[in-house]
Design an enzyme around this catalytic site. Structure first.
Site, PDB file in Angstrom:
ATOM      1  N   HIS A 180      60.144  41.359  78.381  1.00  0.00           N
ATOM      2  CA  HIS A 180      60.827  40.411  77.495  1.00  0.00           C
ATOM      3  C   HIS A 180      62.199  40.087  78.083  1.00  0.00           C
ATOM      4  O   HIS A 180      62.659  40.741  79.026  1.00  0.00           O
ATOM      5  CB  HIS A 180      61.004  40.997  76.092  1.00  0.00           C
ATOM      6  N   HIS A 217      48.242  47.665  66.598  1.00  0.00           N
ATOM      7  CA  HIS A 217      48.608  46.821  67.737  1.00  0.00           C
ATOM      8  C   HIS A 217      47.381  46.041  68.193  1.00  0.00           C
ATOM      9  O   HIS A 217      46.262  46.558  68.194  1.00  0.00           O
ATOM     10  CB  HIS A 217      49.139  47.671  68.897  1.00  0.00           C
TER      11      HIS A 217
END
Length: 434
Positions: free
Chosen positions: A113, A179
């Site tokens: 990220h 997830h």
């Protein structure tokens, strides 16, 4: 945060997070999906008790005695982990062991990220906790800042942050929830992908692994991605971990500390005890949104779609609305769609030329291959970009639902509102309807 109420012959759904209101005929509305959560714990008492009784390890202060360099791995702002609540107890235990703050480096586990901003770092760590600490963003691209630990049995080369490797006491802080392909978040994910190299993450997330039927929410025992992550984390060694479970409002409902495996397993068992939602038949239309913090960009916002895929049938429609203030969030996500003729073409390209942030492109492709349509309403991503990804678009959430109703063949389609679907384990049990 989310509610529905009847108004004349309609049902009105309200989302106070995104300030959205959607109306649908009462005759076709299945209602609002959700699960009853345990009550929020008393803070800071619950954190203190968890630090006093860790699972599978001595107390942190006992582990810390005699250590010289400490690394604390924490999540970035896309994860919404209340790290600032844990930091006072971590620092207190280290202080009791004689370790000064100058010996502590906090590493923001960004994976691939963008780096956390100074403002985000103050929020993540807690401005009141920052004094004397060194805080750095992990860099997954610079080989000089990485160290190689070998290769897992799944063929993944394990390259991790040198700053973390060089520490003689390694601590991680994370959040556990379902997830989309690793089964559950938290635990070993602080290492891979958190502080791993781009190459390590890309190989762990490769199409062969993502396309496995066991790479799905809730599955750990046979999940190749989880098993690979756990092996990589074991090669590095995390001495103490803090894993929390949060409710829909972001309040803490569980705190688990201790060994990486033990604390994670306890948090997962706690989450499983209340998060499963079982439907007896697939809805024609599901309206969803990721909520905060995943609504930061489109790359993160697709997670509820992936979570809902197991309960959707061919010809059904998923409606996604999201603010996405940072836009698409991943240029790589769009690459396999450029000039593609159809979804089969996209999947072929992904298998031939794959980059790490194409993972959600692949998972979206899996949904579309199933014959499920997706309608997106967001003001922050250009509609032409979304249409290139074979997604339908609408200007508002209300218009998105109306578009979906026209798409399905059923003249009276069933509509389910399911915000933050990524927080649930959704199961389709048609046998129970017989």
């Amino acid at each position: 945060m989310y509610s529905i109420h009847e108004q004349d012959s309609a049902v009105v759904y309200r989302d106070r997070v995104e300030d959205v209101e959607i109306s649908v005929d009462r005759d076709i509305c299945l209602g609002l999906a959700g699960f009853e959560e345990p009550p929020a714990v008393a803070c800071p008492d619950a954190y203190r008790k968890a630090f006093e009784a860790p699972l599978g390890t001595p107390r942190l202060k006992d582990l810390a005695r005699g250590k010289k360099r400490v690394a604390v791995i924490v999540s970035d702002s896309t994860r919404g982990v209340p790290t600032a609540k844990s930091m006072p107890f971590i620092l207190e235990e280290l202080s009791e062991a004689g370790i000064p703050r100058s010996a502590v480096t906090v590493v923001i586990a960004i994976g691939v990220h963008r780096p956390a901003t100074e403002e985000e770092i103050r929020t993540i760590v807690g401005e009141e906790n920052l004094e004397g600490l060194t805080v750095i963003n992990h860099n997954p691209y610079d080989k000089r800042l990485l160290v190689s630990l070998g290769t897992t049995s799944f063929g993944t080369p394990v390259e991790v942050s040198k700053a973390v490797y060089d520490a003689d006491l390694r601590i991680s802080v994370g959040k556990v929830e379902p997830h989309e392909f690793a089964g559950f978040s938290g635990g070993r994910k602080s290492v891979l992908p958190g502080i791993a190299s781009e190459r390590t993450i890309e190989i762990n997330h490769r199409p062969e692994m993502l396309m496995s039927p066991d790479a799905r929410p809730g599955e750990l025992r046979k999940n190749p991605i989880h098993l690979d992550m756990a092996e990589a984390a074991g090669m590095l060694g995390i001495h103490f971990t803090v894993n929390v479970v949060l409710n829909q409002q972001g309040q803490t409902i569980g705190v688990f500390t201790g060994g990486l495996k033990e604390a994670h397993e306890a948090a997962v068992a706690f989450m499983r005890s209340f998060c499963q939602i079982t439907l007896t038949s697939p809805p024609d239309i599901v309206v969803t949104t990721p909520g905060r913090p995943l609504n930061i960009n489109f790359y993160q916002s697709v997670k509820p779609l992936i979570a809902l895929a197991p309960i959707m049938a061919t010809g059904s429609v998923l409606v996604l609305y999201c603010s996405c203030r940072d836009g698409l969030g991943s240029d790589d996500m769009l690459i396999p769609y450029e000039g593609a003729k159809d979804i089969d073409d996209v999947i072929r390209r992904l298998n031939e030329s794959y980059k790490i942030q194409m993972d959600h492109a692949l998972l979206l492709g899996k949904i579309l291959l199933k014959g499920v349509r997706i309608v997106v309403a967001t003001e922050s991503v250009d509609a032409s970009v979304l249409r290139r990804m074979f997604l339908d678009t609408a200007r508002t959430p209300q218009q998105a639902l109306e578009t979906a109703i026209r798409m399905v063949p059923n003249p009276k389609p069933s509509v389910l509102f399911f915000p933050q679907a990524q927080r649930a384990l959704s199961v389709l049990d048609q046998a129970s309807a017989q």
